[in-house]
Each structure stands twice: as C-alpha cells, then as structure tokens.
Design an enzyme around this catalytic site. Structure first.
Site, PDB file in Angstrom:
ATOM      1  CD  GLU A  59      -1.792  -2.402   1.433  1.00 28.45           C
ATOM      2  OE1 GLU A  59      -0.636  -2.648   1.849  1.00 28.45           O
ATOM      3  OE2 GLU A  59      -2.671  -3.283   1.322  1.00 28.45           O
ATOM      4  CD  GLN A  81      -7.902  -7.078  -1.986  1.00 30.85           C
ATOM      5  OE1 GLN A  81      -7.350  -7.803  -1.169  1.00 30.85           O
ATOM      6  NE2 GLN A  81      -7.768  -7.240  -3.288  1.00 30.85           N
ATOM      7  CG  PHE A  82     -11.142  -4.623   2.835  1.00 29.65           C
ATOM      8  CD1 PHE A  82     -12.457  -4.747   3.262  1.00 29.65           C
ATOM      9  CD2 PHE A  82     -10.598  -5.631   2.056  1.00 29.65           C
ATOM     10  CE1 PHE A  82     -13.218  -5.855   2.922  1.00 29.65           C
ATOM     11  CE2 PHE A  82     -11.354  -6.742   1.706  1.00 29.65           C
ATOM     12  CZ  PHE A  82     -12.668  -6.860   2.144  1.00 29.65           C
ATOM     13  CB  ALA A  83     -11.233   1.863   4.265  1.00 30.88           C
ATOM     14  CG  ASP A  84     -10.482  -2.051   7.482  1.00 29.22           C
ATOM     15  OD1 ASP A  84     -11.200  -1.711   6.513  1.00 29.22           O
ATOM     16  OD2 ASP A  84     -10.942  -2.464   8.554  1.00 29.22           O
ATOM     17  CG  PHE A  85      -5.961  -3.794   3.932  1.00 22.94           C
ATOM     18  CD1 PHE A  85      -6.039  -4.228   5.247  1.00 22.94           C
ATOM     19  CD2 PHE A  85      -6.529  -4.581   2.951  1.00 22.94           C
ATOM     20  CE1 PHE A  85      -6.681  -5.413   5.574  1.00 22.94           C
ATOM     21  CE2 PHE A  85      -7.171  -5.765   3.264  1.00 22.94           C
ATOM     22  CZ  PHE A  85      -7.249  -6.189   4.581  1.00 22.94           C
ATOM     23  CG  HIS A 126     -11.641  -7.365   6.212  1.00 28.10           C
ATOM     24  ND1 HIS A 126     -10.907  -8.053   7.136  1.00 28.10           N
ATOM     25  CD2 HIS A 126     -11.071  -7.633   5.009  1.00 28.10           C
ATOM     26  CE1 HIS A 126      -9.948  -8.712   6.527  1.00 28.10           C
ATOM     27  NE2 HIS A 126     -10.017  -8.482   5.241  1.00 28.10           N
TER      28      HIS A 126
END
Lengths: 322, 340
Positions: A59, A81-85, A126
């Site tokens: 990222e 892929q997910f905001a979390d990442f 997630h």
C-alpha cells in the site's frame, strides 16, 4: 441502464474516466484481469489494456507511485482493497500526497478509493471508517457518497480535481443501493444535500448512515415528528452553511456517524455549530457514533456497535422531547 | 544475482569526469561548511545536515544523470544536487527560509527540490521517495518516453524500512529504470549497522529483489564514477532496476547538533574513514591533471560564489505570515469550505 448499483456506478465512473482522459489509470491489488476484490474494476483491464494494473501487496508503494505519476501529469486511481489497509499507505497519503502542493506548488491529482465501513461478519480489520483521520490532515479532499448518483458523479469529479482525494465508498451500499440511471448532472463537491426536509430536528450524517437516518425519520414521522436530514456528501470540504441553515430552521442537532467518536466528524460538526451557531440551538447538540472499540465480528455485536435506524430514532426522541 | 557494472572506457575522459566530479564535491563541501558556520552563528532555523565523506558518491550520481532524468536525493547529497543542476542560490534560499526559494519558507534545509524538473524534495520519512520515483518512471512508460532513468538515495538505516522494501520490489516487478543508491555510512544517526541489519552485506538484499547489484568503495572517486556511471547506463539501456551499495564513513554528526562521539576510532582510522575529497585531490595532483595553484583558484572562486549567494539571500524578504496564502489544496474553488 436500469437498476444500477452503487458498486456498478463506481465501475462506470472509472470506465468513463478511462475513456475520456488518457491520463487516467488504475493501480491496486487484484484490480486487473480479476476485476478487484469487489469487482469494482470488472472488465476494465480488458477494455483499457495496460491501464488497469495489478500491484504487489504494497500500500505504501502504491500511493507513492501514484504521487510520482501525478507529478508527471497522470491522474491515477488507487484502489485499496479495504479502507482498513490504507493505514499501511497512510504515510504516503498524509505526508507525501497531502503536502506536495503546499510545499512545492505542484498539485497532486490522485484518487485513493477506500472501500470502507461495516458489513456483517467484516470484523475488526475489514470494517473501519477512516474519514476523520484523513480529514484531519491538511491537503486532502475526503468524500463520502451516500447514493448511487453521488458515487458516480463524485468519483468523476474526484478524478478531475487537482488535489489528492480520499474517496470513501461504503461496502454496505455496494449491492443494496440501486438507481434507475446514472446522473448527467450533480451537486458539486463541497455542497451538502438535504436528504429529507423537516422542521423539528436536524440530523447531520453521511454515507451509509444517511439511509439509517432516513429509516429513523420514517419511524419518527409516525409519531408526528418531522426530521430534517443533511447528507454531508463531502467531509472535507465541509458545507457548514447548509448545516447551519438547517439548524436555524429546526433548533436541534443530532450528528450521526458510523466512525468511532473520538475527535471525529460528528465532533467537528458539533464544534462548528456550537461555536458559530450557539444561538440557533434550543437544546444541547447530541451525537451518535459507533462504540469506541474495534468493530466486532458477530452480527449481534456488530448491529449493536454501530448506529442503526432504531438507535438513531431513540437518540432523536431524547432530543425532541427536551 | 550479482552483476558488476560495465566499465566506462578508461582514457582521456577519466581526467575530465574526475575533475568535473571533484569540482562539484568541492562546491558541496564548501557550501556545507558555510551552512555549518551559519548554523553555529544562529542564522539557520532548524537543523543542518552535511554530506561530508559522501561527496564522491553523490557527485558521481549527479553527473551520471541527465537533466531529463529523475533525482530524489537524501540529506547528504549536496554534491549530487549541484551536479544534477541545483543552483547554490536554491540551496541557500531553502536553508535560510527565503520566500524566493523553491520551498518559499514552507519547507527548509535538505527538503528542497523542483518536482517539475524531475528533482524531488524529500519528505523526512525514509524510503518514501523511492516509490514516487517509480511513479514518474511508470508515467513516462505510459507516455512512451524512453531513455530516462530515476535515481533515489538512502542510507543504510533506511534499508530497514517497509517503504524501501515495497518500493524496491515494485521497481523490480515493473522492471523500472530505477537506480537505488545506498550510502552505507556505518551509522543511522547513532545506531551502528550491526543493530540495523543482519545480512553479511547490504548488497545481499539485491538478490531477494532479483535486481542487479553493485558494490563500491565510496571513498574512491574513480571507483564511484565507474560503478555509479555504469549502473546508470545499465538502467538507461533497459537493464531494469540497479542497486548500488556504497561503503563509506560519515565524517560528521547526523546533523550539526550531533558531535558523533559514538563513531568508533577503529572505523575513523580504517580506509573507510578516508576523506573522499582528499583522496580525489591526491589523485588529481599525482596524475598532474591540474596543479595545486589551480585547485586553490577553484576553491576561492567557489567561496566567493557562496558568500555572494548568502549575502544576497540575507537581503531577501522573509516569508510574511500576513500575506502568506494559507491554503493547502490546489483547488481554489474548494478552499473556502476546506479550511477549518
């Protein structure tokens, strides 16, 4: 096209941007032939050969690469892929992209797409809502579309403007939300929308919580309460004028966010209304957020963790009865 | 896989490139000395970071790059910056916070550059500039611009960052013409390399990325010109990313606030502890390329140039907080509602 979903609108906006602007390309994990974890880039690699690139799971380097490409005149769209990442790429977003214009007078037109927010079974990593932490940093535009139409038009505008945009697209809305057609015109970024008119209380919210608030408003109208709902659309810039005008009409303010409460968007709204519109308020402003814990996995816990139509209606009643 | 850079043909050009590099090294050393003096006199806000001991490596890189290439220097690259084309005035204006400099007092010291000229202003987070260079190179691939390379500079400490790893791997996967120059100067601030990495040599890391790797004694200008120049050529000719591990010793503190008492005498007295500027000078005199009198003329001319630049900048206006445009976004139409 009929019955287009929020997710399809995001795909269509990207296809539109790729078609209209040779400077646009997409970079992210599994976005190529696979079409993305949520299929937001489905078939785009085939339609636009070489312009939809799979990235390594990196990222930080994904965002850094986008900044470099933007300096060189491109308009990259990065899919997290997910905001979390995105926290792994946080440094590049807040320290590289967000400071570039201020430091060098060279703009940084990148769009970072963040599939965000809770879904049943998503769990702690997630489900996160990170709009407040990005809005905290100077130099970023933070968008949170709540409708199919806004998902489409705001993503197009995000790609077109000269600043780094954190585009928070809600995963819960991906499949559930549908519209008959894509819009040909739209409110610009920076303008909030009155999602429902009312005279008794203003609920200021954004993204998926707009729909929970609308459901709460229906429930409250059965008791004779008319609730006005302001959909912020963009977190930064923030349309304080529309919020203030609504509070001037209703005298009461409830802010609702799916994000954690501490130092968040709801706190910012209440701070602004309290400081600039204290005289407009007939009661102390209130807010409703997720609980201040990581997002739980089990549906029973998750449903209680974030605001819902029921908890919003309960908070609204408390305020209405004051 | 290990690869040695193809040798630059040795001939008359050796003296030319050596002398050209030496003059940039000398400019950088004298400019650094001036910044150190200004710092001690309290004339500089914040820190001062010198490239003492790293000039041979840095100048060799700056000279190997064309003006259309991309350069992301780090804190000890005054020589490379000058060789790449930075003016002394840009450097002085940035250190002194002049509103006429490229950073306009909004950023300072070694955080300077001109992105549109391919000269990137570093952020402080180590390793973060490499992927930005990658992005420019990918954009050029989209635009079908060929024959340019991008160079990024780091120290041994920065090889421990995730950003370094991600960007090196990214460059390798995309086969970008990236030249990654690591100055292994034995300390990251005060931390010795033994606490920084456990591989026998940083060059081993290149194996993992599947990219060409080169090692060089950075106290030796002749070696630097050959190895760095060769690696840049290799990248330019489609050889993919190149990793250069340059061995040297930092001949100063991390910044001018640091007396570097922790640097052990064994290293100072080893060949790594040689001053590359002196080594280069000795070669010049031994080979009789120019004489000592000529070196003295160069030195005094550079000093005069630096003094004039400093005097000019000291007369220039400081940034004015009342006329400053306090706007962090480029989109003017959004600025009113963007500011808190």
């Amino acid at each position: 096209m009929s019955n287009i979903t929020y997710l399809e609108a995001i795909r269509e906006a990207q296809a539109h941007a790729l078609r209209d602007d040779p400077r646009v390309f997409i970079y992210g994990q599994d976005v190529g032939a696979f079409g993305g974890a949520f299929k937001a880039t489905k078939n785009l690699a085939k339609e636009f050969p070489g312009r939809v690139m799979d990235s390594p799971i990196s990222e930080d380097a994904m965002v850094g690469m986008a900044v470099g490409a933007a300096i060189e005149g491109m308009r990259p769209i990065i899919e997290m892929q997910f905001a979390d990442f995105s926290t792994v790429g946080f440094n590049q977003i807040v320290n590289q992209a967000a400071t570039l214009f201020w430091r060098t007078n060279v703009s940084c037109p990148i769009t970072v797409r963040l599939p965000f927010g809770g879904t049943s079974g998503g769990g702690p990593f997630h489900s996160q809502c990170l709009e407040a932490i990005y809005a905290h940093y100077p130099g970023l535009i933070v968008l949170t579309p709540a409708t199919v139409e806004d998902a489409y038009s705001m993503l197009l505008e995000a790609v077109a403007i000269d600043d780094p945009v954190v585009f928070c697209e809600h995963k819960f809305l991906y499949y559930h939300l549908k519209a008959d057609k894509l819009p040909s015109e739209a409110l610009p970024i920076g303008k909030a929308r009155i999602a429902r008119e009312g005279r008794d209380l203003t609920i200021v919210t954004y993204s998926a919580m707009v729909h929970e608030a609308l459901a709460a408003a229906v429930e409250l109208s059965a008791d004779g309460w008319e609730v006005e709902i302001v959909d912020l659309r963009s977190i930064k810039p923030l349309d304080t004028d529309t919020v203030m005008a609504s509070v001037a009409r209703t005298g009461k303010l409830l802010c609702v966010g799916e994000a954690w409460p501490w130092g968040g968007v709801t706190a910012e709204i209440i701070a602004r209304v309290s400081c600039e519109g204290y005289g407009l308020l007939d009661a102390a402003p209130q807010r409703l957020n997720a609980k201040d814990t990581p997002v739980p996995y089990h549906p029973n816990l998750w449903a209680a963790h974030r605001p819902t139509a029921r908890s919003i209606a309960a908070a609204a009643r408390n305020l209405l009865n004051q | 896989m290990f690869q040695t850079a193809p040798e630059i043909s040795l001939g008359e050009a050796v003296s030319d490139s050596h002398l050209a590099a030496y003059r940039f090294m000398l400019r950088a050393r004298l400019l650094d000395d001036k910044f150190a003096a200004l710092y001690r006199a309290g004339k500089i806000h914040g820190g001062v970071f010198l490239g003492r001991g790293q000039e041979a490596l840095s100048a060799s890189l700056g000279l190997a790059l064309n003006k259309t290439d991309v350069f992301a220097p780090l804190i000890r690259d005054a020589a490379g910056r000058l060789a790449f084309g930075e003016s002394i005035l840009d450097a002085v204006r940035t250190y002194m916070g002049s509103s006429l400099g490229p950073m306009r007092g909004r950023d300072g010291n070694v955080h300077r550059g001109r992105p549109k000229d391919g000269y990137l202003p570093m952020i402080s987070h180590l390793g973060a500039m490499i992927s930005v260079v990658n992005g420019i190179l990918i954009a050029r691939r989209f635009k079908k611009i060929t024959g340019t390379v991008g160079a990024a500079c780091l120290g041994d400490g920065a090889t421990s960052t995730g950003a370094f790893h991600e960007a090196m791997n990214q460059a390798a996967v995309e086969k970008l013409p990236l030249v990654m120059v690591v100055a292994d100067n034995q300390y990251a601030y005060s931390t010795p390399t033994a606490s920084q990495f456990a591989c026998a040599d940083l060059a081993d890391k290149g194996i993992g990325y599947g990219i060409a790797t080169h090692s060089v004694d950075a106290t030796d200008l002749t070696a630097c010109l050959k190895i760095v120049g060769g690696a840049v050529t290799q990248a330019r000719n489609g050889g993919g990313p190149q990793l250069i591990i340059a061995k040297l010793l930092r001949l100063c503190g991390h910044g001018e606030h640091d007396d570097a008492h922790y640097i052990v005498p064994e290293l100072k007295n080893s060949t790594l502890g040689r001053d590359c500027l002196k080594v280069a000078e000795e070669t010049i005199l031994r080979q009789n390329w120019v004489d000592a009198a000529q070196l003295a003329v160069w030195r005094s001319n550079i000093i005069q140039e630096i003094e004039e630049a400093v005097a000019q900048v000291q007369r220039e206006p400081a940034p004015d907080p009342f006329t400053e445009e306090w706007r962090a976004i480029a989109s003017e139409h959004l600025s009113e509602t963007h500011n808190a």
